[in-house]
Design a protein around this motif. Sequence first.
Motif, PDB file in Angstrom:
ATOM      1  N   GLY A   1      -8.435  57.308  23.992  1.00  0.00           N
ATOM      2  CA  GLY A   1      -9.688  57.578  23.301  1.00  0.00           C
ATOM      3  C   GLY A   1     -10.439  56.331  22.895  1.00  0.00           C
ATOM      4  O   GLY A   1     -11.531  56.424  22.307  1.00  0.00           O
ATOM      5  N   ASN A   2      -9.885  55.176  23.212  1.00  0.00           N
ATOM      6  CA  ASN A   2     -10.458  53.897  22.797  1.00  0.00           C
ATOM      7  C   ASN A   2     -10.889  53.068  23.996  1.00  0.00           C
ATOM      8  O   ASN A   2     -11.989  52.512  24.010  1.00  0.00           O
ATOM      9  CB  ASN A   2      -9.416  53.139  21.955  1.00  0.00           C
ATOM     10  CG  ASN A   2      -9.874  51.755  21.526  1.00  0.00           C
ATOM     11  OD1 ASN A   2     -11.062  51.469  21.459  1.00  0.00           O
ATOM     12  ND2 ASN A   2      -8.925  50.891  21.214  1.00  0.00           N
ATOM     13  N   VAL A   3     -10.030  52.979  25.010  1.00  0.00           N
ATOM     14  CA  VAL A   3     -10.315  52.190  26.207  1.00  0.00           C
ATOM     15  C   VAL A   3      -9.986  53.032  27.444  1.00  0.00           C
ATOM     16  O   VAL A   3      -9.195  53.976  27.370  1.00  0.00           O
ATOM     17  CB  VAL A   3      -9.475  50.885  26.235  1.00  0.00           C
ATOM     18  CG1 VAL A   3      -9.889  49.949  25.111  1.00  0.00           C
ATOM     19  CG2 VAL A   3      -7.987  51.196  26.163  1.00  0.00           C
TER      20      VAL A   3
ATOM     21  N   PRO B   1      -5.302  68.967  30.978  1.00  0.00           N
ATOM     22  CA  PRO B   1      -6.285  68.279  31.822  1.00  0.00           C
ATOM     23  C   PRO B   1      -7.251  67.404  31.024  1.00  0.00           C
ATOM     24  O   PRO B   1      -7.686  66.350  31.515  1.00  0.00           O
ATOM     25  CB  PRO B   1      -7.032  69.437  32.506  1.00  0.00           C
ATOM     26  CG  PRO B   1      -6.065  70.574  32.494  1.00  0.00           C
ATOM     27  CD  PRO B   1      -5.321  70.435  31.201  1.00  0.00           C
ATOM     28  N   LEU B   2      -7.593  67.825  29.800  1.00  0.00           N
ATOM     29  CA  LEU B   2      -8.505  67.024  28.981  1.00  0.00           C
ATOM     30  C   LEU B   2      -7.831  65.741  28.514  1.00  0.00           C
ATOM     31  O   LEU B   2      -8.456  64.677  28.476  1.00  0.00           O
ATOM     32  CB  LEU B   2      -8.978  67.841  27.780  1.00  0.00           C
ATOM     33  CG  LEU B   2      -9.731  69.138  28.097  1.00  0.00           C
ATOM     34  CD1 LEU B   2     -10.157  69.840  26.818  1.00  0.00           C
ATOM     35  CD2 LEU B   2     -10.948  68.860  28.984  1.00  0.00           C
ATOM     36  N   VAL B   3      -6.553  65.836  28.154  1.00  0.00           N
ATOM     37  CA  VAL B   3      -5.811  64.633  27.785  1.00  0.00           C
ATOM     38  C   VAL B   3      -5.623  63.744  29.004  1.00  0.00           C
ATOM     39  O   VAL B   3      -5.729  62.506  28.920  1.00  0.00           O
ATOM     40  CB  VAL B   3      -4.460  65.007  27.150  1.00  0.00           C
ATOM     41  CG1 VAL B   3      -3.619  63.760  26.901  1.00  0.00           C
ATOM     42  CG2 VAL B   3      -4.666  65.762  25.845  1.00  0.00           C
ATOM     43  N   ALA B   4      -5.346  64.359  30.144  1.00  0.00           N
ATOM     44  CA  ALA B   4      -5.167  63.587  31.380  1.00  0.00           C
ATOM     45  C   ALA B   4      -6.407  62.761  31.694  1.00  0.00           C
ATOM     46  O   ALA B   4      -6.299  61.633  32.199  1.00  0.00           O
ATOM     47  CB  ALA B   4      -4.827  64.523  32.539  1.00  0.00           C
ATOM     48  N   GLU B   5      -7.587  63.300  31.391  1.00  0.00           N
ATOM     49  CA  GLU B   5      -8.823  62.538  31.587  1.00  0.00           C
ATOM     50  C   GLU B   5      -8.801  61.241  30.783  1.00  0.00           C
ATOM     51  O   GLU B   5      -9.294  60.199  31.236  1.00  0.00           O
ATOM     52  CB  GLU B   5     -10.036  63.358  31.136  1.00  0.00           C
ATOM     53  CG  GLU B   5     -10.416  64.513  32.031  1.00  0.00           C
ATOM     54  CD  GLU B   5     -11.629  65.261  31.488  1.00  0.00           C
ATOM     55  OE1 GLU B   5     -12.237  64.796  30.499  1.00  0.00           O
ATOM     56  OE2 GLU B   5     -11.962  66.328  32.030  1.00  0.00           O
ATOM     57  N   LEU B   6      -8.265  61.302  29.587  1.00  0.00           N
ATOM     58  CA  LEU B   6      -8.296  60.146  28.689  1.00  0.00           C
ATOM     59  C   LEU B   6      -7.277  59.076  29.065  1.00  0.00           C
ATOM     60  O   LEU B   6      -7.454  57.904  28.699  1.00  0.00           O
ATOM     61  CB  LEU B   6      -8.058  60.592  27.243  1.00  0.00           C
ATOM     62  CG  LEU B   6      -9.091  61.543  26.642  1.00  0.00           C
ATOM     63  CD1 LEU B   6      -8.756  61.834  25.180  1.00  0.00           C
ATOM     64  CD2 LEU B   6     -10.500  60.963  26.743  1.00  0.00           C
ATOM     65  N   VAL B   7      -6.213  59.463  29.745  1.00  0.00           N
ATOM     66  CA  VAL B   7      -5.180  58.468  30.074  1.00  0.00           C
ATOM     67  C   VAL B   7      -5.128  58.150  31.565  1.00  0.00           C
ATOM     68  O   VAL B   7      -4.305  57.347  31.998  1.00  0.00           O
ATOM     69  CB  VAL B   7      -3.785  58.916  29.580  1.00  0.00           C
ATOM     70  CG1 VAL B   7      -3.763  59.042  28.076  1.00  0.00           C
ATOM     71  CG2 VAL B   7      -3.335  60.209  30.253  1.00  0.00           C
TER      72      VAL B   7
ATOM     73  N   TYR C   1      -7.820  57.401  17.467  1.00  0.00           N
ATOM     74  CA  TYR C   1      -9.154  57.578  18.059  1.00  0.00           C
ATOM     75  C   TYR C   1      -9.399  59.004  18.545  1.00  0.00           C
ATOM     76  O   TYR C   1     -10.554  59.393  18.725  1.00  0.00           O
ATOM     77  CB  TYR C   1      -9.323  56.597  19.222  1.00  0.00           C
ATOM     78  CG  TYR C   1      -9.353  55.151  18.805  1.00  0.00           C
ATOM     79  CD1 TYR C   1     -10.530  54.552  18.359  1.00  0.00           C
ATOM     80  CD2 TYR C   1      -8.201  54.380  18.822  1.00  0.00           C
ATOM     81  CE1 TYR C   1     -10.560  53.212  17.972  1.00  0.00           C
ATOM     82  CE2 TYR C   1      -8.214  53.048  18.439  1.00  0.00           C
ATOM     83  CZ  TYR C   1      -9.394  52.468  18.009  1.00  0.00           C
ATOM     84  OH  TYR C   1      -9.416  51.151  17.611  1.00  0.00           O
ATOM     85  N   VAL C   2      -8.336  59.786  18.748  1.00  0.00           N
ATOM     86  CA  VAL C   2      -8.521  61.144  19.275  1.00  0.00           C
ATOM     87  C   VAL C   2      -8.707  62.182  18.162  1.00  0.00           C
ATOM     88  O   VAL C   2      -8.965  63.353  18.428  1.00  0.00           O
ATOM     89  CB  VAL C   2      -7.365  61.516  20.225  1.00  0.00           C
ATOM     90  CG1 VAL C   2      -7.622  62.832  20.937  1.00  0.00           C
ATOM     91  CG2 VAL C   2      -7.177  60.431  21.284  1.00  0.00           C
ATOM     92  N   ASN C   3      -8.578  61.778  16.899  1.00  0.00           N
ATOM     93  CA  ASN C   3      -9.062  62.588  15.762  1.00  0.00           C
ATOM     94  C   ASN C   3      -8.403  63.960  15.620  1.00  0.00           C
ATOM     95  O   ASN C   3      -9.062  64.933  15.252  1.00  0.00           O
ATOM     96  CB  ASN C   3     -10.584  62.802  15.878  1.00  0.00           C
ATOM     97  CG  ASN C   3     -11.341  61.550  16.264  1.00  0.00           C
ATOM     98  OD1 ASN C   3     -11.230  60.534  15.610  1.00  0.00           O
ATOM     99  ND2 ASN C   3     -12.096  61.626  17.347  1.00  0.00           N
ATOM    100  N   ALA C   4      -7.090  64.049  15.891  1.00  0.00           N
ATOM    101  CA  ALA C   4      -6.427  65.356  15.819  1.00  0.00           C
ATOM    102  C   ALA C   4      -5.774  65.632  14.468  1.00  0.00           C
ATOM    103  O   ALA C   4      -5.165  66.682  14.300  1.00  0.00           O
ATOM    104  CB  ALA C   4      -5.380  65.473  16.927  1.00  0.00           C
TER     105      ALA C   4
ATOM    106  N   LEU D   1     -10.798  67.200  21.553  1.00  0.00           N
ATOM    107  CA  LEU D   1     -10.842  67.006  23.005  1.00  0.00           C
ATOM    108  C   LEU D   1     -12.115  67.564  23.608  1.00  0.00           C
ATOM    109  O   LEU D   1     -12.638  67.029  24.599  1.00  0.00           O
ATOM    110  CB  LEU D   1      -9.619  67.650  23.660  1.00  0.00           C
ATOM    111  CG  LEU D   1      -8.279  66.966  23.403  1.00  0.00           C
ATOM    112  CD1 LEU D   1      -7.145  67.770  24.047  1.00  0.00           C
ATOM    113  CD2 LEU D   1      -8.279  65.534  23.941  1.00  0.00           C
ATOM    114  N   ASP D   2     -12.616  68.637  23.033  1.00  0.00           N
ATOM    115  CA  ASP D   2     -13.878  69.191  23.516  1.00  0.00           C
ATOM    116  C   ASP D   2     -15.005  68.170  23.386  1.00  0.00           C
ATOM    117  O   ASP D   2     -15.841  68.027  24.286  1.00  0.00           O
ATOM    118  CB  ASP D   2     -14.219  70.464  22.739  1.00  0.00           C
ATOM    119  CG  ASP D   2     -15.583  71.025  23.136  1.00  0.00           C
ATOM    120  OD1 ASP D   2     -15.741  71.432  24.296  1.00  0.00           O
ATOM    121  OD2 ASP D   2     -16.492  71.039  22.278  1.00  0.00           O
TER     122      ASP D   2
END
Length: 422
Positions: free
Chosen positions: A228-230, A90-96, A249-252, A319-320
């Motif tokens: 994580g950028n746009v 769900p956190l990744v889904a927010e970003l895309v 940009y997501v820094n993993a 992601l947090d």
Amino acid sequence: MFLNFRPDETFARELDRADELADFRTHFHFPVNPATGKLQLYFCGHSLGLQPVAARQAVLTELDRWASLGVAGHFTPPHPWADYDADLRPLVAELVGAQPDEVALANGLTVNLHLLLASFYRPTRERFKILMEARAFPSDRYAALSQAAFHGFDPREAVVEMRPRPGEDLLRTEDMLEQLEREGDQVALLLLGAVNYATGQFFELAPLVAQARAKGCVVCIDAAHAIGNVPLALHDWDVDCAVWCHYKYVNAGPGAVGGYFVHARHAQRFDLPRFVGWWGHRADTRFLMPDTYELAAGAAGWQLSNLPILSLAALRASLDLFHRARMARLRAKAVRLTAYALALLDGLPLQLITPRDPAARGGQLSWRVPEARPLAAWFQEQGMIVDVREPDILRMAVAPLYTSFHDVWQLAQVWRARFTRT
């Protein structure tokens, strides 16, 4: 909003004091210059994001759980490995801009691209072309060429590029739409980077996707330089599938696990050809180890193997931070940071190849410069990390989670000093 920047250092400090995201900077480690022992300013998040402070403990926690639990860690709370990604998707889904079931975390970007194209690139004699932007990220181009050859087509004929007008660096939306209209009946797949890795151009995806789908083309988006950028809206744009990495940009972290998207309208398309593995089996019966597979619905049905827990632990830490910061606020700051950089650098003899329109760019700024590699090395000597794409592109990126306005001000002073000296 962008016309009242002042060039003095005091103003940069004022911008940072007013920045509601400024404290997120303290949640990242900055590289140290080995020659001076001082922290370096970092403008390379478009290539590899900085390490979140919490990443080390997140990985150590899973190592400790492995040490103390062994195989039982797969089913022991709080984050059992068997469904470790349940609260990450769900956190990744927010970003895309997706629904959680449209997203999966697995493999690397190009592996995911090939796995999805096995389902979504289904060429025929009449419709076999892959249309992509010129100077797409090389791995995408290699994948497209090899997919065309795998299906028995001449890659030189099957892979078609959308090119800028002569003397220009950026693609115009009207030209891309016109090419789709002209050639779309032969295009099996539109493969487009959301943000071009070289120029930093953020394409107008909504009309491009709509035009491609109206022409009967499948649409696949590479969001590696966009997540994580746009702001992205993969579901609402009606994209068929998409891929990305999490180490920019997501820094993993370097080589971090990738991600992919399959639109909900394909969730029950069990007839789509695909390569399968046991992790793509329905989760509720996966561990019964049946002889035949029953595919999971949604993006999960394209998974092959179990989850890379240590990589996902580092992703969890980042992601947090994104969830707390919120993408809308990060986007607003990135627009302001890049506008500030351009305002400070205007007047210098630099050839910007990134759009000046903030809606058409992310956090990346690219310039065409002579002797780009020596110039990047010189910036490194000044304690600032940038990078180069051959033969002559110098790239810099702001990452609003950790880039400050004073960072940008210092960058501009160093660059101005360079031109003063020369």
